[in-house]
Design an enzyme around this catalytic site. Structure first.
Site, PDB file in Angstrom:
ATOM      1  N   ASN A 211      -8.036  -3.384  14.213  1.00  0.00           N
ATOM      2  CA  ASN A 211      -9.403  -3.620  13.710  1.00  0.00           C
ATOM      3  C   ASN A 211      -9.439  -4.747  12.668  1.00  0.00           C
ATOM      4  OD1 ASN A 211      -8.209  -2.457  11.487  1.00  0.00           O
ATOM      5  ND2 ASN A 211      -9.614  -0.720  11.336  1.00  0.00           N
TER       6      ASN A 211
ATOM      7  N   ASP B 196       0.810  -1.217   0.000  1.00  0.00           N
ATOM      8  CA  ASP B 196       0.000   0.000   0.000  1.00  0.00           C
ATOM      9  C   ASP B 196       0.848   1.275   0.000  1.00  0.00           C
ATOM     10  OD1 ASP B 196       0.930  -0.478   2.592  1.00  0.00           O
ATOM     11  OD2 ASP B 196      -1.042  -0.911   3.408  1.00  0.00           O
TER      12      ASP B 196
HETATM   13  C1  F6R Z   1       1.337  -1.463   6.194  1.00  0.00           C
HETATM   14  C2  F6R Z   1       0.153  -2.283   6.341  1.00  0.00           C
HETATM   15  C3  F6R Z   1      -0.677  -2.280   7.589  1.00  0.00           C
HETATM   16  C4  F6R Z   1       0.128  -2.647   8.839  1.00  0.00           C
HETATM   17  C5  F6R Z   1      -0.754  -2.605  10.088  1.00  0.00           C
HETATM   18  C6  F6R Z   1       0.022  -2.875  11.356  1.00  0.00           C
HETATM   19  O1  F6R Z   1       1.903  -1.625   4.908  1.00  0.00           O
HETATM   20  O2  F6R Z   1      -0.145  -2.949   5.421  1.00  0.00           O
HETATM   21  O3  F6R Z   1      -1.738  -3.185   7.424  1.00  0.00           O
HETATM   22  O4  F6R Z   1       0.671  -3.917   8.682  1.00  0.00           O
HETATM   23  O5  F6R Z   1      -1.362  -1.339  10.189  1.00  0.00           O
HETATM   24  O6  F6R Z   1       0.924  -1.833  11.555  1.00  0.00           O
HETATM   25  P1  F6R Z   1       2.074  -1.920  12.687  1.00  0.00           P
HETATM   26  O7  F6R Z   1       3.006  -2.987  12.254  1.00  0.00           O
HETATM   27  O8  F6R Z   1       2.713  -0.563  12.666  1.00  0.00           O
HETATM   28  O9  F6R Z   1       1.364  -2.241  13.968  1.00  0.00           O
END
Ligand code: F6R
Length: 249
Positions: free
Chosen positions: A136, A67
């Site tokens: 979520n 993303d």
């Molecule tokens: C980022 C992504 C998000 C993260 C998720 C967890 O490319 O795809 O889905 O994996 O928001 O983020 P962290 O690892 O910062 O808790």
């Protein structure tokens, strides 16, 4: 779904690097799906270390990121382009022409999504896709309510996601409201999925991921239907999951 239990974040990162290496070795042009956020930073440090030690080469590896924010320039510190350069690409023997990250500053967002799918179709499927998980249940930026049939698309970010990600910005107001993300179906087409999770903040999400109802209200639940998913989680993240469901590594 294979749940691998490790003690802590560092062990999670090491085990993840082992699995990524196993899945890239022996392939002519392996396709690696990448995530950003705090969770994979340790994995990227491990891959850099092993690349420097010549245990793995990225010369022929093709990467696709999950993303990118809309409206953030690649050179901006908050962009996922910048994150990937800082945390991985500039430290390894990667051919930059093999890197794919959605262009968040495109004038035509819909066309960018279609282009991304075509590029992936051309070289894919993804051999191994790294995932984190949001509290979520989001994967990539597929927020609750996203269709399980979705391909790469434009999303409105949930307020909880903007709040969680505001730690990278000066204020909540600066956090973009939209992003481009691979869709759920795009992610599900990966041959292998490696989801990493650490810390008790994610414990409730991990429980739902593993044995909750499969519902678009909790996007990661669809992974229960994928034939080859590894979840590497530390003790804190697995606090609510009975031991009989996990393999200790
Ligand atoms: C980022 C992504 C998000 C993260 C998720 C967890 O490319 O795809 O889905 O994996 O928001 O983020 P962290 O690892 O910062 O808790």
């Amino acid at each position: 779904m294979e749940i691998l239990k490790v003690e802590n974040y560092d062990q999670m990162s090491e085990k993840a690097a082992d699995i990524v290496m196993e899945h890239l070795q022996g392939l002519d042009k392996p396709v690696l799906g990448l995530a950003t956020g705090s969770t994979p930073e340790g994995l990227y440090r491990q891959l850099i270390k092993r690349n420097r030690a010549k245990e793995i080469s990225f010369q022929n590896v093709i990467t696709f990121n999950l993303d990118e924010y809309i409206g953030v320039k690649p050179e901006d510190k908050q962009s996922y382009h910048y994150y990937m350069n800082q945390h991985l690409f500039q430290h390894i023997d990667m051919d930059k022409r093999n890197v794919h990250i959605p262009n968040g500053t495109t004038r035509n967002e819909e066309e960018e999504c279609k282009l991304y799918e075509r590029q992936l179709m051309h070289v894919g499927p993804i051999d191994i896709q790294i995932l984190g998980i949001g509290v979520n249940g989001h994967i990539g930026f597929n927020e609750p309510g996203t269709s399980f049939q979705s391909k790469t698309h434009v999303v409105e970010l949930a307020e909880s996601t903007r709040l969680a990600n505001s730690r990278y910005f000066n204020s909540l107001d600066e956090v973009p409201t939209k992003a481009i993300t691979m869709g759920i179906d795009t992610i599900m087409n990966s041959k292998t999925i490696l989801l990493l999770v650490s810390g008790e903040k994610k414990a409730a999400a991990v429980k739902k991921l593993i044995d909750g109802e499969i519902t678009e209200a909790f996007p990661a639940s669809i992974l229960q239907q994928h034939p080859k998913v590894y979840v590497i989680a530390d003790e804190a993240a697995l606090r609510e999951v009975p031991n009989r469901n996990v393999v200790h590594v």
